[in-house]
Design an enzyme around this catalytic site. Structure first.
Site, PDB file in Angstrom:
ATOM      1  N   HIS A 201      15.422   6.713  24.089  1.00 59.52           N
ATOM      2  CA  HIS A 201      15.120   6.424  22.684  1.00 59.52           C
ATOM      3  C   HIS A 201      14.801   4.936  22.598  1.00 59.52           C
ATOM      4  O   HIS A 201      15.468   4.121  23.226  1.00 59.52           O
ATOM      5  CB  HIS A 201      16.312   6.787  21.821  1.00 59.52           C
TER       6      HIS A 201
ATOM      7  N   HIS B 299       9.641   8.376  17.663  1.00 59.30           N
ATOM      8  CA  HIS B 299       9.686   7.294  18.643  1.00 59.30           C
ATOM      9  C   HIS B 299       8.304   6.693  18.936  1.00 59.30           C
ATOM     10  O   HIS B 299       7.998   6.425  20.090  1.00 59.30           O
ATOM     11  CB  HIS B 299      10.278   7.815  19.965  1.00 59.30           C
TER      12      HIS B 299
HETATM   13  C1  LIG Z   1      14.837   8.733  11.475  1.00 58.62           C
HETATM   14  C2  LIG Z   1      14.707   7.975  12.770  1.00 58.62           C
HETATM   15  C3  LIG Z   1      15.574   8.275  13.825  1.00 58.62           C
HETATM   16  C4  LIG Z   1      15.493   7.558  15.015  1.00 58.62           C
HETATM   17  N1  LIG Z   1      16.464   7.746  15.956  1.00 58.62           N
HETATM   18  C5  LIG Z   1      16.539   6.874  16.995  1.00 58.62           C
HETATM   19  C6  LIG Z   1      17.667   6.889  17.853  1.00 58.62           C
HETATM   20  O1  LIG Z   1      18.630   7.653  17.673  1.00 58.62           O
HETATM   21  N2  LIG Z   1      17.683   5.997  18.885  1.00 58.62           N
HETATM   22  C7  LIG Z   1      16.652   5.117  19.105  1.00 58.62           C
HETATM   23  O2  LIG Z   1      16.709   4.371  20.067  1.00 58.62           O
HETATM   24  N3  LIG Z   1      15.574   5.097  18.301  1.00 58.62           N
HETATM   25  C8  LIG Z   1      15.522   5.925  17.231  1.00 58.62           C
HETATM   26  N4  LIG Z   1      14.468   5.830  16.366  1.00 58.62           N
HETATM   27  C9  LIG Z   1      13.409   4.860  16.644  1.00 58.62           C
HETATM   28  C10 LIG Z   1      13.832   3.410  16.420  1.00 58.62           C
HETATM   29  O3  LIG Z   1      14.642   3.299  15.275  1.00 58.62           O
HETATM   30  C11 LIG Z   1      12.566   2.560  16.304  1.00 58.62           C
HETATM   31  O4  LIG Z   1      11.814   2.672  17.483  1.00 58.62           O
HETATM   32  C12 LIG Z   1      12.841   1.074  16.076  1.00 58.62           C
HETATM   33  O5  LIG Z   1      13.833   0.881  15.093  1.00 58.62           O
HETATM   34  C13 LIG Z   1      11.542   0.392  15.687  1.00 58.62           C
HETATM   35  O6  LIG Z   1      11.741  -0.972  15.425  1.00 58.62           O
HETATM   36  P1  LIG Z   1      10.537  -1.860  14.870  1.00 58.62           P
HETATM   37  O7  LIG Z   1      11.062  -3.229  14.722  1.00 58.62           O
HETATM   38  O8  LIG Z   1       9.351  -1.639  15.710  1.00 58.62           O
HETATM   39  O9  LIG Z   1      10.171  -1.229  13.443  1.00 58.62           O
HETATM   40  P2  LIG Z   1      11.081  -1.027  12.154  1.00 58.62           P
HETATM   41  O10 LIG Z   1      12.517  -1.158  12.483  1.00 58.62           O
HETATM   42  O11 LIG Z   1      10.648   0.246  11.516  1.00 58.62           O
HETATM   43  O12 LIG Z   1      10.727  -2.268  11.224  1.00 58.62           O
HETATM   44  C14 LIG Z   1       9.527  -2.438  10.536  1.00 58.62           C
HETATM   45  C15 LIG Z   1       9.840  -3.151   9.232  1.00 58.62           C
HETATM   46  O13 LIG Z   1       8.651  -3.637   8.644  1.00 58.62           O
HETATM   47  C16 LIG Z   1       8.665  -3.365   7.259  1.00 58.62           C
HETATM   48  N5  LIG Z   1       7.274  -3.292   6.802  1.00 58.62           N
HETATM   49  C17 LIG Z   1       6.365  -2.356   7.138  1.00 58.62           C
HETATM   50  N6  LIG Z   1       5.196  -2.597   6.539  1.00 58.62           N
HETATM   51  C18 LIG Z   1       5.356  -3.722   5.804  1.00 58.62           C
HETATM   52  C19 LIG Z   1       4.495  -4.473   4.955  1.00 58.62           C
HETATM   53  N7  LIG Z   1       3.231  -4.098   4.736  1.00 58.62           N
HETATM   54  N8  LIG Z   1       4.997  -5.594   4.379  1.00 58.62           N
HETATM   55  C20 LIG Z   1       6.279  -5.973   4.589  1.00 58.62           C
HETATM   56  N9  LIG Z   1       7.132  -5.290   5.381  1.00 58.62           N
HETATM   57  C21 LIG Z   1       6.674  -4.184   5.979  1.00 58.62           C
HETATM   58  C22 LIG Z   1       9.407  -2.044   7.178  1.00 58.62           C
HETATM   59  O14 LIG Z   1       9.877  -1.767   5.875  1.00 58.62           O
HETATM   60  C23 LIG Z   1      10.490  -2.240   8.214  1.00 58.62           C
HETATM   61  O15 LIG Z   1      11.621  -2.857   7.671  1.00 58.62           O
HETATM   62  C24 LIG Z   1      14.492   6.567  15.182  1.00 58.62           C
HETATM   63  C25 LIG Z   1      13.604   6.293  14.143  1.00 58.62           C
HETATM   64  C26 LIG Z   1      13.710   6.968  12.934  1.00 58.62           C
HETATM   65  C27 LIG Z   1      12.785   6.619  11.813  1.00 58.62           C
END
Ligand SMILES: Cc1cc2nc3c(=O)[nH]c(=O)nc-3n(C[C@H](O)[C@H](O)[C@H](O)COP(=O)(O)OP(=O)(O)OC[C@H]3O[C@@H](n4cnc5c(N)ncnc54)[C@H](O)[C@@H]3O)c2cc1C
Ligand SMILES: *[C@@H]1O[C@H](CO)[C@@H](O)[C@H](O)[C@H]1NC(C)=O
Ligand SMILES: *[C@@H]1O[C@H](CO)[C@@H](O)[C@H](O)[C@H]1NC(C)=O
Ligand SMILES: *[C@@H]1O[C@H](CO)[C@@H](O)[C@H](O)[C@H]1NC(C)=O
Ligand SMILES: *[C@@H]1O[C@H](CO)[C@@H](O)[C@H](O)[C@H]1NC(C)=O
Ligand SMILES: *[C@@H]1O[C@H](CO)[C@@H](O)[C@H](O)[C@H]1NC(C)=O
Length: 585
Positions: free
Chosen positions: A564, A520
């Site tokens: 979460h 997280h």
């Molecule tokens: C295994 C796991 C279990 C989890 N369980 C929960 C849960 O049950 N409940 C909950 O609320 N939260 C959970 N979380 C946390 C939650 O999923 C995240 O906090 C949230 O999805 C983050 O969103 P984001 O948009 O910040 O990043 P992300 O959704 O990770 O998106 C980032 C995106 O950017 C892309 N990217 C990265 N670098 C580059 C680059 N250089 N060039 C192009 N693209 C790039 C990645 O591939 C990805 O698609 C969990 C996370 C994980 C990994």
């Protein structure tokens, strides 16, 4: 339909649907301009691209490093959480943790269109209203308060009853949910079993004061025992890409998506006015590496949504960060912003477990039959993943922890410190113990000036001794809960260390040995008040001192919500789209 036929059928549909709007590599990106380029098509990126392109005047390119999510069964079946192929994961590992016996932890991040929402545990929790009111206070922007974000929660959510007829009356509060939004949310299909009823009894008959039953964890006042809600609709994972980048959205002529495209750096667009740095250019490479590079400039803005690990990595690779750190990597600083990649909060997790009196595990699932059932009508054991009940608790206010380790980090009296997710496999039962309000902070730093090198992720667990002691308080809460008479004929001896043992050392040692990450991380490019030297972003998500560039994802979060984080990321991204639209249109 047989599995093979089914896969071919899906593949055919995917091809038909996206022939012209959708590119498999940077070579395919058409020669045209875009108003906005969203870097990272993850949880936040999918929301922002989808909402911006609702307006046909706005053109958007989404750049995603990972592959497409569509048609991938492993990303649709909730019960496949533990068997999602590595292709869809960045497969990071942390730096050895100085306070956790130098253990290196596996650190998953989604590497696919939809990002971490495609691989996460689907637990849907918004946290406490106090958390968002703290965001508003930290940023000086009332638009981040609970009351201001609440309508955005409702437009993001599409609450659905579970398939199969579970009676959910009295198990959620219909007033706090949205019914016409994008992300599908539900209670799991299985009706409460005997274990669930014992837990409910504990809350309603025995320990009502300390563990009251709470109708809904997502009302802003989560404290108590609640039924767990998940980002699952009709037995299928509702990822950000499935929900916000569905087939009709992908068909929009003003939205292009490129996958397998790796953003290496952001570049100054060379159109600076009044010495103000203007960053709207992105440098891309094939995800597979190599020296090919392509640059694209957004007409209006770049929106960095690469997540709490990769957004700071991209900023640092671009020379935006702590100039001392950048110099040591041989990277020229274009903007000295010392907090990029600092102040990372993550929530550590341990367990408290008991042997059951029977000691007999539930029968193992027949994987083939379960898959068959899921395919036939999206029911059965594969239709869910998370635990069924969650307890949200505060460390008692008279605990010595506050005298010994400083003030309460919680955002208010309504915010829990500890989450207990109840667990039962027949032979062993108990709970996970999550510290929701860590005081320790970690960092994301570069390993080298090679943009393809994985960043150094230092979780910083137990840098602040409050956190270790708080997990002990969590174990005490678990012990108290499971000491209720409801459990006396079900639980036998405890398996995990006693938090109240006369010698505190074994419990601590155990915690250092077994603590894991909830995955997280937030706050690595956080918002702060306008004019503040702390933080990385202004309250409107713009990078301080720069025009043309915002960061909108888990990095932007100024205080970790007591839950979460995906729900908070969805709300933040919904507001990002509102802010961007209102700035330009
Ligand atoms: C295994 C796991 C279990 C989890 N369980 C929960 C849960 O049950 N409940 C909950 O609320 N939260 C959970 N979380 C946390 C939650 O999923 C995240 O906090 C949230 O999805 C983050 O969103 P984001 O948009 O910040 O990043 P992300 O959704 O990770 O998106 C980032 C995106 O950017 C892309 N990217 C990265 N670098 C580059 C680059 N250089 N060039 C192009 N693209 C790039 C990645 O591939 C990805 O698609 C969990 C996370 C994980 C990994
Ligand atoms: C789904 O299919 C299974 C058999 O595969 C059946 O037992 C069950 O009743 C069905 N459920 C629903 C809701 O249709
Ligand atoms: C569903 O549960 C509620 C609350 O326990 C109860 O009042 C109601 O009668 C139940 N409905 C059905 C159809 O069983
Ligand atoms: C719950 O408590 C009631 C009243 O004490 C009792 O009759 C019932 O058997 C209990 N159920 C469980 C599952 O413990
Ligand atoms: C805190 O208060 C509770 C209830 O009043 C009491 O049982 C407990 O012993 C107290 N704990 C401490 C550390 O004083
Ligand atoms: C728990 O059960 C297992 C399996 O029966 C047994 O090996 C173990 O000793 C038990 N632990 C305790 C603390 O009783």
């Amino acid at each position: 339909m047989r599995a093979g036929t089914f896969a071919l059928f899906v593949a055919a549909c995917v091809k038909l649907a996206h022939a012209n709007v959708y590119y498999q590599s940077i070579d395919g990106i058409p020669d045209r301009t875009y108003d906005f380029i969203v870097v990272g098509g993850g949880t936040a990126g999918s929301v922002i691209a989808s909402r911006l392109t609702e307006d046909p005047r706005i053109s958007v390119l989404v750049v995603e490093a990972g592959p497409d999510n569509e048609g991938v069964l492993d990303l649709q079946i909730p019960g496949y959480y533990f068997q999602i192929p590595a292709t869809y994961n960045w497969n990071y590992e942390t730096e050895p943790g100085a306070n956790i016996h130098n253990r290196v932890l596996k650190f998953d991040r989604g590497h696919v269109l939809g990002g971490s929402s495609c691989i996460n545990g689907m637990v849907y929790t918004r946290g406490a209203s106090d958390d968002y009111d703290a965001w508003a206070k930290i940023t000086g922007d009332p638009g981040w308060s609970w009351n201001a974000l609440f309508p955005l929660y409702k437009i993001h959510e599409k609450w659905l009853p579970p398939l199969g007829g579970r009676n959910i009356t009295g198990q959620y509060d219909p007033r706090v949910h949205g019914y016409n939004g994008k992300t599908q949310v539900s209670l799991i299909q299985k009706s409460p079993d005997e274990f669930d009823l014992r837990a409910l009894n504990t809350s309603t008959q025995y320990l009502c004061k300390d563990f009251p039953f709470n109708l809904d964890p997502n009302s802003g006042t989560p404290l108590g025992l609640t039924w767990t809600q998940s980002t699952i609709g009709d037995g299928v994972r509702s990822s950000a890409s499935a929900a916000y980048l569905d087939t009709p959205v992908r068909a929009r002529p003003n939205l292009d998506i490129v996958v397998n495209a790796y953003a290496t750096r952001l570049l100054s667009s060379g159109t600076e006015k009044k010495k103000q740095l203007d960053i709207r250019t992105i440098e891309l490479a094939p995800r597979s590496g190599g020296t090919t590079r392509k640059t694209l400039t957004a007409e209006k803005e770049l929106i960095l949504s690469a997540g709490a690990i990769n957004s700071p990595q991209i900023l640092l690779n671009s020379g935006i960060g702590d100039s001392a750190d950048l110099t040591s990597m041989g990277i020229q600083t274009i903007l000295n912003l010392p907090n990029v990649g600092k102040d990372m909060s993550d929530q550590p997790v341990t367990v408290a477990l008991w042997n059951t009196t029977s000691g007999v595990p539930f029968p193992l699932l027949d994987p083939a039959a379960a898959l068959e059932q899921w395919k036939s009508n999206h029911t059965g054991p594969l239709s869910a993943f998370a635990t069924r009940q969650t307890i949200w608790s505060r460390i008692p206010s008279n605990s010595t922890i506050f005298k010994r380790f400083g003030p309460d980090p919680a955002s208010g009296e309504g915010a829990p410190h500890i989450e207990l997710s109840l667990y039962d496999d027949g032979a062993v039962a108990g709970t996970s113990i999550i510290l929701l309000t860590p005081k320790s902070r970690g960092t994301v730093k570069l390993r080298s000036n090679n943009p393809f090198d994985p960043p150094r992720i230092d979780l910083g667990y137990f840098n602040n001794p409050f956190d270790l002691e708080a997990l002990r308080e969590g174990a005490r809460l678990a012990k108290q809960f499971f000491s209720a008479p409801s459990w006396s004929d079900y639980l036998a001896a405890p398996i995990t260390a006693d938090p109240d043992a006369a010698d505190p050392a074994p419990f601590e040692d155990n915690t250092r040995d077994f603590v894991l990450t909830t995955l997280h991380p937030v706050g690595t490019a956080a918002m702060s008040a306008r004019g503040s030297k702390a933080g990385v972003l202004d309250p409107d998500l713009r990078v301080k001192g720069v025009t043309g560039l915002r960061v909108a994802d888990a990095s932007s979060i100024p205080l970790i919500p007591t839950g979460h984080p995906q729900a908070a990321v969805y709300a933040l991204a919904e507001r990002a789209a509102v802010l961007i639209k209102s700035a330009w249109y």
